[in-house]
Write a protein that holds these residues in place. Sequence first.
Motif, short mmCIF file in Angstrom:
data_model
loop_
_atom_site.label_atom_id
_atom_site.label_comp_id
_atom_site.label_asym_id
_atom_site.label_seq_id
_atom_site.Cartn_x
_atom_site.Cartn_y
_atom_site.Cartn_z
N GLY A 1 34.97 41.72 42.58
CA GLY A 1 35.67 42.23 42.33
C GLY A 1 35.93 43.53 42.73
O GLY A 1 34.94 43.83 43.35
N LEU B 1 44.78 35.16 32.79
CA LEU B 1 44.00 36.99 32.86
C LEU B 1 43.62 37.47 31.58
O LEU B 1 44.61 37.91 30.92
N VAL C 1 42.01 42.08 34.54
CA VAL C 1 42.42 43.24 35.17
C VAL C 1 42.26 44.20 34.41
O VAL C 1 42.63 44.02 33.27
N THR D 1 43.08 37.92 41.31
CA THR D 1 41.99 37.55 40.46
C THR D 1 42.22 36.45 39.71
O THR D 1 43.74 36.25 39.89
N ASP E 1 39.32 44.53 38.79
CA ASP E 1 39.15 43.70 38.17
C ASP E 1 38.63 42.82 39.24
O ASP E 1 37.38 43.27 39.15
N THR E 2 38.17 41.77 38.53
CA THR E 2 37.13 40.56 38.93
C THR E 2 37.99 39.67 39.22
O THR E 2 37.26 38.57 39.94
N GLY E 3 38.29 39.99 40.53
CA GLY E 3 39.23 39.09 41.53
C GLY E 3 37.57 38.56 42.69
O GLY E 3 36.96 38.52 42.62
#
Lengths: 151, 1014
Positions: free
Chosen positions: B652, B462, B503, B498, B594-596
């Motif tokens: 996210g 990440l 993040v 994520t 985040d891109t979770g």
Amino acid sequence: MEVAHLQRRFIDLTTTLFQQGILDNQFIQLQQLQDESNPNFVHEVVSLFFQDSEKLLNELSRILDHQIVDFKIVDAHVHQFKGSSASIGAQRIKDVCIAFRSCCEENNRDGCIRCLQQVKQEYCLVKSNLEDLFRLEKQILAAGGSIPTMQ
Amino acid sequence: MGGEFTEEADMEVLPSMWPEDIGSEARKQFNMEQPGANRDMLEDVTIKEDPSVVDFKRLLELTNYSEKGSSQLTYLVKHWEYRHTNAVRLLNEELNILSKQRQEVELKKLEILEEHRFEDDKHAGSKRPVSILEEACDVWGRVPRKRNDVAAYNRNLDIDAEYDTAMYWKQRALQLEKMLQETIKREDALMQKLLENIKNLETQSSPVEELSQILKRADNFLHFILQTAPVVIGHQDKELRYRFIYNHFPRLEEEDIIGKTDEEIFSGAGVKEIQDFKREVLERGSPAKREIKFDTPLFGSKTFLIYVEPVFSKAGDTIGVNYMGMDVTDQVARRERMAKLREEIAVQKAKETELNKTIHITEETMRAKQMLATMSHEIRSPLTGVVGMAEILGTTKLDREQRQLLDVMLSSGDLVLQLINDILDLSKVESGAMKLEDTKFRPREVVRHVLQTAAASLKKELMLEGHVADDVPVEVIGDVLRIRQILTNLISNAIKFTHEGKVGINLHAVSKQCPGCQERHNQGLTAALQSTRLAKENSSETQSYIDRESSHCSTCQNNLDQNSTEKHHLTNEDTEKHNQQYEKIVWLRCEVYDTGIGIPEKALPSLFKKYMQASADHARKYGGTGLGLAICKQLVELMGGNLTVTSKEHCGSTFTFVLPCKVPSKRENSDDHDENEAISDSEITADSSSDEINGSFVFKPLTRGTLFSSDGSMVCKTKLFGSSMLDALHISNGLSESDSYSSNDCTSRKRLSSDRVSAISDAKKMQAEPKGPAQQSLGHNVNDFGRINKRDEGCQDSTNGFVMHKFDSSIMDSSRTQRNTGLQQGKMASSERANMAESVKSLPTCQSPTHEKEDTCMSDGSSFKILLVEDNKINVMVAQSMMRQLGHRIDVVNNGLEAIRALQRSHYDLIFMDVCMPVMDGMQATRLIRSFEENGYWDASVTNGNDHTMTSSDSLTHGPDAGQSRKRIPIIAMTANSLAESAADCLANGMDSFVSKPVTFQNLKQCLKQYLPC
């Protein structure tokens, strides 16, 4: 015979102290620290504890006598007391100290006074019991016996 | 005289015999016979004829055809017949009496005639056929004569003439004759009267007249009774057309009502209902009552109690309805009020019981919470023991399976510890026991540390980034520990959920008045920054590396330049306005994005609730207690801010919190300006080492080989590098960089050198390790198992004390709660770098660091110098005695400040630090010591005014053993396990480990074993 009797009394007393929760394993730690190089260690520590505690208790009584109480100071004293009682294994004093501190945190004067009474009682109990213990110890030594070790 | 007598007799007999009262008796119920009396009674009751509107024809029909009407008629006729028979009987009786009287008189006459035959013969002969030969005489002859006797006797007395003379008898006969004639006349008169009476009765008292009279009377009476009653009485025919209505308050004329239905007359609510109701009664054929609410334009809103009964024809068919309505509006209103009141009372009561229940539950909950807190507290102490022991166990030789088991054990232990800490934190906040401690801190530092921490323990690929906007003040006042806790929590959450992408943290200042616009502006800014950064990183890795290096140098310089003119910078630009406007408070807005996996919308409301996770599925998959966010939220709110979240599933999430922070006042600023500058000098150079461009940090993915990157993120490894290539690259990098080192600008030399030095140290390690178990460790490195163990072995086998120390701490760090790990590591790493920097500086004097350390290690091998910082005499005594038994020298000081002084005086291998102490507590002391280790300066607060003996150390203390003293000293906290001194806090403040008080021999021994080699 005499020695054996004293030794049994010593063991009985110690066991009761442990059973009643007046002392905990920390006291055994102290006893284990005592050796030939330091034969009076437990007694020394405990005496110091008595001195220190009485000073603290007097101070606490004095502070809590006043209507306006600085709880931070009380808390600091109780913290001290808690630390030293924990160090010698005076478990019940320690427990009361915990309650005492939470009273301080709440700025609860009545609670503090109650705790002080309690802690004084517990202290007296510990003191008289330990004094008994030391007396027995002395007697055993005087009679030429050795102090029985716990556990 | 005789006439008088008969009149008298007439008067005497007739009134007593005439049935005067008959009619009146029978009709009394209607008061028909004595109209006078009745009229009197009704006189003051002026009866209006208006209220009742009668269709007489119909009434007639009714009386004729309806069952009720005919029965009433029958009754009336019967009554009438009875009265008349009675009258006839009485008249007959009278007649009888009269005939009897006549007989009597005739008998008397006969007697007299017999007595005076000679005289009376003429008379008797003429009279006989008339009176004596009548049959009736015989019949009545047996009737007692007493009365007649008396009468006769009396009459006898009335004769004045001489007794027994002819004159007398004549007179008497004449008299009797006269009497007889009179009686006959009277008889005739009576006969006539009787006939007349009979005739009269027959002609005059026709039933119809009497009936109508009775009806009228009844009508009057009804009127009398009903005239003020709020009732409406009516009759309607089969089609429900009014045939009769009585209404005391008529609003409508007769023609408006008669012949019409309700619906035709009225309009509005209730009309239909009453119509239906009547129809229903009509159909069912049984009377019914109903309450109907009307709201008509005619008489407003009223409630009527309606009684409707069907009217049957003689044949049994219903031919209409009678109805009666009574206005009960007031009663209904009252009843409704009562009902409402009763309802309210019931509700009140219910509420009361509910409240009582709630109170009870609350009390129970409080107790339970208290219990939970206490229990958690009690559980924590032994648990730390368990975890600690497990960690120590980890340092021993274990086979692979054991190692695996131990790892599980440790992570479980850590999890439980974390949970308990969370619970304690929560209950602390909830009970209001959580106290915020205001300290001055640098937001940039915090963000950097948090990210560094996260980067250090990152196991995923990440990108971690951070951006601190320019408008964030350099220093603010707030509870840095808690803020860090929140940030760490959010970041670790973000990382947890994520799997790829990035993040990051954005920090900027907002004006509370209008956070929206500010926010947008700032977001735009960060977005721009991010995009440029991404573009950069997408370009070839080596290129960017070099790029960064070069830009790095220049920014360093820039930073330094800026730094020196920082004061101007701050005062000249709009920050000044900011400061003036918010001299006390600045609102910091922090976004953790985040891109979770994101959060489903329906889970958002319960997100901040305790023990809640987005779904049970997530809980299974990702673990966790579900307390983290609850704590964050409560902490943020406790600080007077708020925490919000926006999220899009699979895209996210962004957690945003806004916090008010105090800005140190200008006076304060200028006060320790000198120190600040000095510090910021060093700190900003430190910042620059981590890719900082205008307060932005990027930590790139660290995948493998944390072994080599324990000095933080400086050595950037990406998936592009194969781990085998890594080493070579490092070495070459390090070498080439150290080549270029001399050519670097002097001002930035220190930090930069440390950078390179770390690389060198890595290289050195690489060189050193192949000799020993490093080979092993490399192998393990690949499969990532037994990392700790091997490193530990490495350290133990190595003679390089310095490296070893480093490993020790990293063991501890990595096995500690993750939150604290990185921070620790970061700090440690930097201190390491500092150390190396120092050593590198001394390199030209031909003293290799390895050598130096070896020396110290040898010299201290037998016994170590330990510093005990403890204010409790008894504790000191016990600890001292224990140490003595363990064969260590021990120095004792009573508080943090004394500890620092002792450190300045001499070198120690280990410090046992009580947390709670007067003057300066263990946390602060540790922070200061760490800061010194890192920077080589004692912090202003120690040097400044606290102690005059320290003034000399204001200038750098570069004693002969300066390098030595600035090696990272293990500091072991001694905690009393109270809430204020949690293990996490200890670690966060830079302590290496902790032993819980009261210290036991065992604890102490293990601790020493862990931190002191040999």
